[in-house]
Design an enzyme around this catalytic site. Sequence first.
Site, short mmCIF file in Angstrom:
data_model
loop_
_atom_site.label_atom_id
_atom_site.label_comp_id
_atom_site.label_asym_id
_atom_site.label_seq_id
_atom_site.Cartn_x
_atom_site.Cartn_y
_atom_site.Cartn_z
N GLU A 91 80.18 89.90 40.97
CA GLU A 91 81.29 89.28 40.27
C GLU A 91 81.90 90.17 39.19
O GLU A 91 82.87 89.76 38.54
CB GLU A 91 80.87 87.93 39.70
CG GLU A 91 80.61 86.92 40.81
CD GLU A 91 80.21 85.56 40.30
OE1 GLU A 91 79.91 85.44 39.10
OE2 GLU A 91 80.18 84.62 41.11
N TRP B 128 76.61 78.88 46.07
CA TRP B 128 75.77 79.59 47.04
C TRP B 128 74.33 79.66 46.55
O TRP B 128 73.43 79.97 47.31
CB TRP B 128 76.33 80.98 47.32
CG TRP B 128 76.06 82.04 46.29
CD1 TRP B 128 76.14 81.92 44.93
CD2 TRP B 128 75.66 83.39 46.54
NE1 TRP B 128 75.83 83.11 44.32
CE2 TRP B 128 75.54 84.04 45.27
CE3 TRP B 128 75.42 84.13 47.68
CZ2 TRP B 128 75.18 85.37 45.14
CZ3 TRP B 128 75.06 85.48 47.55
CH2 TRP B 128 74.94 86.08 46.30
N ASP B 129 74.13 79.34 45.27
CA ASP B 129 72.78 79.32 44.72
C ASP B 129 71.84 78.49 45.59
O ASP B 129 70.66 78.83 45.77
CB ASP B 129 72.78 78.74 43.31
CG ASP B 129 73.62 79.55 42.34
OD1 ASP B 129 74.79 79.82 42.67
OD2 ASP B 129 73.11 79.90 41.27
N LYS C 143 77.26 93.77 38.97
CA LYS C 143 76.53 92.74 38.24
C LYS C 143 75.19 92.42 38.87
O LYS C 143 74.20 92.20 38.18
CB LYS C 143 77.39 91.46 38.17
CG LYS C 143 76.68 90.27 37.51
CD LYS C 143 77.54 89.02 37.54
CE LYS C 143 76.80 87.83 36.94
NZ LYS C 143 77.60 86.59 36.98
N GLN C 144 75.15 92.36 40.20
CA GLN C 144 73.98 91.80 40.87
C GLN C 144 73.89 92.33 42.29
O GLN C 144 74.80 93.02 42.77
CB GLN C 144 74.10 90.28 40.91
CG GLN C 144 75.30 89.78 41.71
CD GLN C 144 75.69 88.36 41.37
OE1 GLN C 144 76.18 88.09 40.28
NE2 GLN C 144 75.45 87.46 42.29
#
Length: 755
Positions: free
Chosen positions: A504, A375-376, A572-573
């Site tokens: 994640e 997905w980056d 995480k993000q």
Amino acid sequence: MNPGEATGPDPWVLSTDDSAPVAGGGDHPLAALTGYHPTFTGNGYLAARVPAAGNGFAEIPVRTQFHVVGLYTGHAGEWSRKAGLPAWSTLDVGDDSGTFNGAFAPGAGIRGGEQFVGGQESVGGDWASLGSAAPATTAHGITRYRQSLDLRTGVITTTARWTSPAGRVMDVRYELLTDRSRPHVAAVTVTVRPHWDGRLEVTDALDGRASIRVHNTRTGTAKGRIWLTTAAEGSGVPAALVSLLRSSTAHPYAESEGDGSVENRVVTNVVAGGSYTFTKYVGIATGHDSEQPLALAHAAAEEAAAAGYTRLTEDNSRSWRREWEGDVVVHGDVRLQRHVRAAKFYLLTSVRDGSPWSPSPAGLSSDGYNGHVFWDTETWIWPSLLAQHPHIAGSVLDYRVDRLDAARDYAAESGQEGARFPWESGLHGGEDTPAWAPFGRYEQHITSDVALAFWQYWLATGDEQWLSDKGWPVLRAVADFWATRATAGADGSYHINGVIPPDEYADEPNDDSAYTNVAARASLRFATEAAALLGEPSDPRWEVVAAGLVVPFDERRGIHPEFTGYAGQLIKQADVVMLAYPWENPQSDEVSRADLTYYAARTDDNGPSMTDSVHAVVHAHLGDTKAAFRHTKRSVEPFLRAPFDQFAEGRTGGAFTFLTGHGGFLQVFLYGYSGLRWRPDRVELAPILPRELDGITLKGLRWRGRTFDVDIRQDTTTIRLRAGDPIPVASCGHQYLVPSGGEISVPTRPPTPPQ
């Protein structure tokens, strides 16, 4: 100046030289640059990591790799990986006592930093933590060292004075380019000015030490020419390299082959004060380009040699100038300006118009993350291409179009209709996530991330033929997947159970991820809108499921829980915050602000840079420019590696050069402070500017055949239409029309106090 920091008066040129004090003694300036990370350049088809010597192969501080698009291995019972070519940039010079490249060999002055562990690149930003993996010694006889990367052209120049072990002194100048105008061509030139009379040796090589996961390597030589063919393991995709060495005088050749390498050595008599130039022209091709890649590589090298190095540099510069018509100018912060241009440059090194390949998180710089597509691309890298390079953005999407059948097969394997895109994708488009990682099974939001990119491309370009031929099949297949993936509840609601969200740390499957469900709902509606535009039938299930999908919401806190049962644990993000951007979930600013405040306090401070990028965009949307600018700085400064402003994935480790971070950082300027959003009938803007900056100018933005600039200043923003029909603009509740060749001014939003 800090050790390892780029210097120089030209804001487009990143350089490092010997002006820093040499720590701990030693006669090599790079002995002090413990933060030195070798630079990287590419033309979107082929690329090279360039070591301190300016040519050739080096193991440390970052292993130099040489990649070309699409060269993947087969699965070999587990997962595919990116294969790497031999080092094609070697053009070494020396005398009978040693060589210039030998001065930079291990034990000669470059400290180790990045290493490769298990085929996956990891970054060690703290030298003290590396122990014996990072020897520090002094290079032999190097002074007056300088290495520069020109962001305008991608040309890397390295100059130095070298004293050989025999005491002979020579000035050396290298230039390396990957030709943006000729995708299959690269060139290296070296000019030597000796301070002695005698014999100069020059070695042109294709160095097999850099090769990764290739086999059946064969080599050949002819006068002034060396060539090599190889193939990726498992898949058998062939690749070919040809190098032609040219100079102004004739020389005897001594050719040799062995161990997957081939070289051509020439010897010439030189006199003190003379100038001697040697150029190698490299042609590279794979089986994706031709059934006879060696013939294509030969032709590319021959054409380049016939044109000559001067012509190559002119053509390369002209092609790069066209790309830089889309620029981001930061007024009032020279350092930030440099970071922005470097980020854009590194994105462009790994993509090009007409190339149907999608960049991995490290692009063509390495095999980081196995060279897989995540997905980056669609979420972080791609939007920063779409704004100013829709021609390239469309080519990148072709990677998904070409693998739609594989995505259909993947959906069928898991019992759904339509198409399910894999979390990690390689050569063929099947699931390529390593078996030990749960994300391939459960991080299914990527299917919607792909759909969002396809819908954004339609909004930005208005290309109805593309929508019919390429966009519609993908959007329809994604909608069919979610319509059958969702589970009906007894009350008429729908649920998506057993998934991992973008966060994640939630590495066990959960039900009703807010991100996954919002993205699936939007994807279902993209397909419905596309069907109406094209006059195609719309499946009634799409709207039924979209309307019924449960999106968790905590009425007491006024926030979206990350998933059903989320209890406030560390994440995480960025995850839920992304509902506001890029998904534009219909929610109030109060909810967006509450989500941002809640999750900012629960996000790991050592998480990836893209979290701060998204937080900066959302803070800008909410009018809090102080927080937006703080997160802008946080999204870049801890992650940059000196001296060439390359992102690492993490503050102390991860993939390098990390295009995902570069792309997220650029979105802060393209979509955050501008408020730029694509609509089918207009461009929407909501400009705002941090007090720390004097202005931001976005040049060469593209929307439906128009080219325009947006110049944001503290009180007023100017929109200039450079080409195309009048452009409708909406800004802060007002409608405008920018005339052809004209401009308008709109108010810049004043900052609002934090709430």
